[in-house]
Design an enzyme around this catalytic site. Structure first.
Site, PDB file in Angstrom:
ATOM      1  N   ASP A  29       0.872  -1.169   0.000  1.00  0.00           N
ATOM      2  CA  ASP A  29       0.000   0.000   0.000  1.00  0.00           C
ATOM      3  C   ASP A  29       0.919   1.231   0.000  1.00  0.00           C
ATOM      4  OD1 ASP A  29      -2.090   1.750   0.027  1.00  0.00           O
ATOM      5  OD2 ASP A  29      -3.163   0.785   1.657  1.00  0.00           O
TER       6      ASP A  29
HETATM    7  C1  BGC Z   1      -4.967   3.345  -0.132  1.00  0.00           C
HETATM    8  C2  BGC Z   1      -5.033   2.332  -1.264  1.00  0.00           C
HETATM    9  C3  BGC Z   1      -4.787   3.027  -2.579  1.00  0.00           C
HETATM   10  C4  BGC Z   1      -3.461   3.743  -2.521  1.00  0.00           C
HETATM   11  C5  BGC Z   1      -3.107   4.470  -3.793  1.00  0.00           C
HETATM   12  C6  BGC Z   1      -3.717   4.189  -0.175  1.00  0.00           C
HETATM   13  O1  BGC Z   1      -3.810   5.258   0.717  1.00  0.00           O
HETATM   14  O2  BGC Z   1      -5.039   2.676   1.109  1.00  0.00           O
HETATM   15  O3  BGC Z   1      -6.265   1.670  -1.268  1.00  0.00           O
HETATM   16  O4  BGC Z   1      -4.829   2.105  -3.627  1.00  0.00           O
HETATM   17  O5  BGC Z   1      -3.508   4.699  -1.467  1.00  0.00           O
HETATM   18  O6  BGC Z   1      -3.931   5.567  -3.972  1.00  0.00           O
END
Ligand code: BGC
Length: 740
Positions: free
Chosen positions: A219
């Protein structure tokens, strides 16, 4: 590893290998042209394309899709999104998000499917199968990321069974049924170890046990220690971080990280990049504008849940309708955070209602920030309408990534409007738009309630069709609507409790808890009404070696066409393991014309009845009398029957109790014929009283039988002064089957 991957890998320098594992920028992998390694592009979100300037359709959010209880709906939604990603030149969807809804307060529940692991897993798998017709999917957030409070550092502490049965099993379903190209490791720790460094999770469970063949990416900003991550086969750090690439080089040079470990992560990534490029070349379906519009409307209409209907729906077309509330004009389509996409406002429910009804009156009444100027006027107008439709729900800022909700309540001006209008006009219905359960303690004041969730771009026409009866509602709740937040099993533990999220409720999440405790929620899991009625008859349950075959006849006994959500729950009388009252094991959505009848035939794999046995660290089928019942929700059985199911062989060790032996015919014979003298001696020696053992029962004093059943085998040695020797005990255990 693909042959081409091997070739590419053999040509990469240490520095290049380290560089590809830490990405190119925020949204793509690094290409190395001279060795033939291309770059692939990814983007959020599971409900539309999140790219500045990219105008996208909004497909129903997962909270809505799950309520359709239709894998076909989820698959078609995935397929549409996949094709849009492909047309936009993207290769990987950062979705679906599929964490379990442990508490209705989780800020990201709108992005997640359900509180039930079977429903979550099946819906996500269908979505991935659809989307991967076009591009790859990155399933997230793996794992145990069930709250937003302190999401980047919190330690999710849960017992082994809870983890496997509730939180990991939906991911397992997706991996086994849909082979996603990628998984996103979550921010949090799991029992003390960051998900992105968790070898148990990313290697032993994900790859060895489940056979995952793709790559794992972090993530955004979830990497705590890149070397530990690569060791655990977390293959791509996102967004790109050149400093971490340097750390990897140093770690290999100093011997802290083996080149073989770096190579393995590179191979995972390169294999997947090549797979994504092959998908890019594959010809796939392109939707016309008209097809997209029609599909979005169909998907949306499939999701809404009719929670209450005291004869107000469907609203006849000759009625004068009062429409109140800002959401009628600007419907809630999505929550906040990375799932949020830029889009054109679709045709609103208000405009679509105006196409169907001649006499429609609108007042804004309340907006996102409180009462509107026409609040008082709304009350007067309500008096002049045949039916008042109040569009209520949660303002966009209530539900988002990054924080959890503080309560289930709707904004107070909405409650005030519901109560005031209901006093003036008895024909009031509420259409809710939210990403998760809300408080509905006002429900007795109104005649009808629809939960529309976040239905996506098709919301306007879907709402109008459902309200007017052009379409019969067929959604069901994929989550419990609590009568009181304190009834929720996670309530004592959820939220800001320091850096630990303690999963003290164990497997008793959502309806598993309400049914076990006999607590009636406002609306139970699986609940939802339609405009027609269905009857079930002729249930037949036949046991088989690998699966149980279950058939039943379903008849639409009402006067309208409509779809029924068939829900099959299982329960079991086995007492060897704590169990919920019943659990969803199978679901289906069946459309029948008025008066139509169909024989439905299902096969339920025995695998799905297994529970996690902590003593063996694996799933096992516990034998017993199982009840299989078709239910209208998790509380209400329609028709059910029983079947004896033979369990997997039991295994024993020195601490197995006599009661466990008595569960099998062979064990009962051993107790009666071989252990009897020693058992009598052990009981008599302790109680100084006569005892007899007959047919596996100890007789003499009402307490004896219990004492015997709960006696571990080793106690026979302790309580017979060694007459039942260690050797005899070991021989017995070997004969019965030893526990590993
Ligand atoms: C989120 C993810 C997301 C990623 C990219 C993170 O803060 O938890 O679900 O895909 O950001 O935007």
């Amino acid at each position: 590893m693909l042959k081409k991957t091997r070739e590419i890998l053999s040509k990469l320098s240490l520095r290049q290998k380290a560089a590809i594992l830490t990405g190119k920028d925020c949204w793509s992998t690094l290409e190395i042209e001279e060795v033939g390694l291309p770059s692939v592009k990814m983007s959020d979100s599971p409900n539309g394309i999140r790219m500045p300037g990219c105008d996208t359709d909004v497909i129903p959010s997962a909270c809505a899709l799950a309520s359709s209880f239709s894998v076909d709906t989820a698959r078609r939604a995935g397929e549409l999104l996949g094709s849009e990603f492909k047309n936009a030149g993207l290769d990987l969807i950062l979705g679906p998000a599929m964490n379990l809804k442990r508490s209705p307060l989780c800020g990201r529940n709108f992005e997640y499917y359900s509180e039930d692991p079977h429903l979550s897993g099946e819906m996500a798998a269908a979505f991935v199968l659809g989307a991967q017709e076009h591009v790859g999917c990155c399933v997230k957030h793996f794992a145990m990321n069930n709250q937003e409070t302190r999401r980047m550092s919190v330690d999710s502490v849960a017992d082994e069974r809870t983890m496997h049965e509730m939180y990991l099993s939906p991911f397992r379903t997706v991996v086994e049924k849909a082979s996603p190209v990628s998984m996103m490791s979550s921010y949090n720790k799991i029992n003390g170890v960051y998900a992105s460094e968790n070898k148990d999770l990313l290697v032993d469970i994900l790859r060895k046990e489940w056979g995952f063949k793709g790559f794992v990416l972090s993530d955004w900003g979830a990497v705590n220690d890149i070397v530990a991550s690569v060791r655990a086969r977390m293959d791509l750090e996102m967004p790109s971080n050149p400093a971490d690439s340097e750390k990897l080089v140093c770690a290999v040079e100093s011997g802290e990280l083996a080149m073989r470990q770096l190579d393995r992560a590179c191979a995972d990534l390169i294999d997947s990049v090549l797979r994504l490029c092959a998908m890019r070349r594959k010809k796939s379906r392109v939707y016309t504008l008209a097809e997209r519009k029609a599909l979005l409307c169909e998907l949306a209409a499939d999701c809404a849940v009719l929670l209450k209907n005291d004869g107000i729906f469907p609203v006849p077309k000759n009625k004068k309708i009062g429409v109140f509330g800002f959401f009628a004009k600007e419907p809630l389509l999505q929550g906040g955070g990375s799932a949020h996409v830029e889009h054109e406002m679709p045709v609103s429910p208000l405009d679509e209602l105006k196409h169907i009804y001649n006499d429609v009156f609108y007042c804004e009444t309340f907006g996102e920030n409180g009462k509107s100027a026409d609040f008082e006027e709304s009350l007067r107008a309500a008096d002049t309408c045949d039916v008042c439709l109040l569009f209520c729900g949660l303002p966009a800022a209530y539900e988002s990534e990054g924080y959890d909700r503080a309560s289930l309540a709707l904004p107070s001006e909405q409650i005030e409007a519901i109560e005031a209008i209901a006093k003036i006009n008895p024909n009031v219905a509420v259409l809710l738009m939210s990403g998760s359960a809300v408080d509905v303690s006002w429900r007795d004041r109104v005649k009808g309630i629809f939960e529309c969730y976040m239905m996506g771009s098709g919301v306007g026409s879907a709402v109008a069709k459902l309200v007017s009866g052009e379409k019969s509602p067929s959604g069901r709740l994929a989550e419990t609507f609590p009568a009181d937040l304190r009834h929720c099993s996670a309530a004592p533990y959820f939220g800001n409790r320091g850096n630990t999220a303690y999963y003290g409720e164990g497997i008793f999440v959502g309806y598993r808890y309400y049914t076990a405790k006999g607590i009636r929620p406002a609306y139970p899991f699986g609940y939802g009404l339609g405009y027609t009625k269905f009857a079930y008859e002729g249930l037949e349950i036949i046991g088989g070696e690998k699966e149980i075959s279950i058939s039943v006849t379903l008849k639409n006994t009402g006067a309208r066409d409509g779809a029924e959500v068939v829900q099959l729950y299982a329960s079991c009388n086995d007492e060897e393991i704590a169990r919920p009252v019943r659990e969803l094991k199978l679901f289906d959505k069946v459309f029948l014309r008025a008066g139509e009848m169909r024989r439905l035939q299902y096969s339920l794999p025995l695998e799905r009845l297994k529970n996690y046995d902590v003593s063996q660290h694996s799933f096992r089928l516990y034998g017993g009398k199982y009840r299989f019942a078709f239910c209208s929700d998790c509380e209400t059985e329609i028709i059910g029957g029983e079947l004896d199911v033979e369990g997997d062989p039991l295994h024993y060790d020195r601490n197995s109790i006599v009661g466990e032996l008595l569960r099998t015919a062979e064990g009962r014979r051993i107790v009666d014929e071989e252990l009897k003298p020693y058992l009598c001696l052990a009981i008599m020696g302790t109680f100084n009283a006569d005892v007899r053992i007959e047919n596996g029962k100890a007789i003499g004093n009402p307490m004896f039988d219990n004492v015997m059943r709960n006696m571990p085998l080793r106690a026979l040695y302790d309580l017979t002064g060694g007459k039942f020797t260690e050797e005899m005990m070991l021989r017995l255990i070997n004969k019965l089957g030893r526990r590993n």
